[in-house]
Design a protein around this motif. Structure first.
Motif, mmCIF file in Angstrom:
data_model
loop_
_atom_site.group_PDB
_atom_site.id
_atom_site.type_symbol
_atom_site.label_atom_id
_atom_site.label_comp_id
_atom_site.label_asym_id
_atom_site.label_seq_id
_atom_site.Cartn_x
_atom_site.Cartn_y
_atom_site.Cartn_z
ATOM 1 N N ARG A 54 57.686 36.915 118.235
ATOM 2 C CA ARG A 54 56.440 37.250 117.554
ATOM 3 C C ARG A 54 55.310 36.375 118.069
ATOM 4 N NH1 ARG A 54 54.487 33.908 113.607
ATOM 5 N NH2 ARG A 54 55.820 32.196 112.954
ATOM 6 N N SER A 55 54.100 36.814 117.842
ATOM 7 C CA SER A 55 52.911 36.072 118.249
ATOM 8 C C SER A 55 52.485 35.130 117.128
ATOM 9 C CB SER A 55 51.767 37.048 118.532
ATOM 10 O OG SER A 55 52.099 37.903 119.577
ATOM 11 N N PRO A 56 51.703 34.101 117.477
ATOM 12 C CA PRO A 56 51.166 33.232 116.428
ATOM 13 C C PRO A 56 50.285 34.043 115.484
ATOM 14 C CG PRO A 56 50.833 32.271 118.593
ATOM 15 C CD PRO A 56 51.350 33.647 118.808
ATOM 16 N N ARG B 145 50.215 26.237 121.854
ATOM 17 C CA ARG B 145 49.553 25.740 123.073
ATOM 18 C C ARG B 145 49.804 24.248 123.280
ATOM 19 N NH1 ARG B 145 43.889 29.106 122.778
ATOM 20 N NH2 ARG B 145 44.803 31.103 123.398
ATOM 21 N N HIS B 146 49.807 23.484 122.200
ATOM 22 C CA HIS B 146 50.084 22.053 122.287
ATOM 23 C C HIS B 146 51.499 21.815 122.795
ATOM 24 C CE1 HIS B 146 51.131 18.029 120.660
ATOM 25 N NE2 HIS B 146 49.910 17.751 121.042
ATOM 26 N N PHE B 147 52.452 22.556 122.276
ATOM 27 C CA PHE B 147 53.847 22.435 122.705
ATOM 28 C C PHE B 147 53.992 22.801 124.184
ATOM 29 C CE2 PHE B 147 58.008 24.415 123.422
ATOM 30 C CZ PHE B 147 58.838 23.361 123.093
ATOM 31 N N ILE C 266 59.159 28.746 133.245
ATOM 32 C CA ILE C 266 57.844 28.391 132.724
ATOM 33 C C ILE C 266 57.214 29.633 132.126
ATOM 34 C CG2 ILE C 266 55.544 27.515 133.309
ATOM 35 C CD1 ILE C 266 56.839 26.039 135.640
ATOM 36 N N ARG C 267 56.621 29.521 130.931
ATOM 37 C CA ARG C 267 55.981 30.664 130.261
ATOM 38 C C ARG C 267 54.529 30.700 130.586
ATOM 39 N NH1 ARG C 267 58.451 32.852 125.377
ATOM 40 N NH2 ARG C 267 60.617 32.441 125.681
#
Length: 87
Positions: A7-9, A19-21, A86-87
């Motif tokens: 799922r999306s944020p 994004r921080h992760f 990598i995503r």
């Protein structure tokens, strides 16, 4: 983060966390690559803070030069074969 695989944020806070992760993972991977290539920066340092900053910067420059000269560097092949995509 496993919670965002299917799922999306849903809000700004979840998007920030994702994004921080992702950024933290990329930075940690970069330092792991540098520590594998340059053993002098792996472990406790005896240099001053200013010298440590210069040494890490120099290692980044040398690593980027190596990558520009030899795209099939053995170290990078080994690291990418062991890591997750990598995503």
């Amino acid at each position: 983060m496993n919670e965002f695989i299917n799922r999306s944020p849903e809000n700004e806070n979840e998007l920030f966390n994702l994004r921080h992760f992702s950024l933290r993972t990329a930075i940690e991977r970069g330092f792991d690559i540098l520590k594998c290539r340059f053993r002098s920066i792996d472990g406790k340092s005896f240099w001053s803070y200013e010298t440590q900053v210069d040494v890490v910067l120099a290692c980044c420059i040398i690593h980027n030069h190596i990558m520009g000269v030899d795209l099939y560097d053995f170290l990078m092949e080994e690291i990418y074969s062991e890591s997750e995509p990598i995503r």
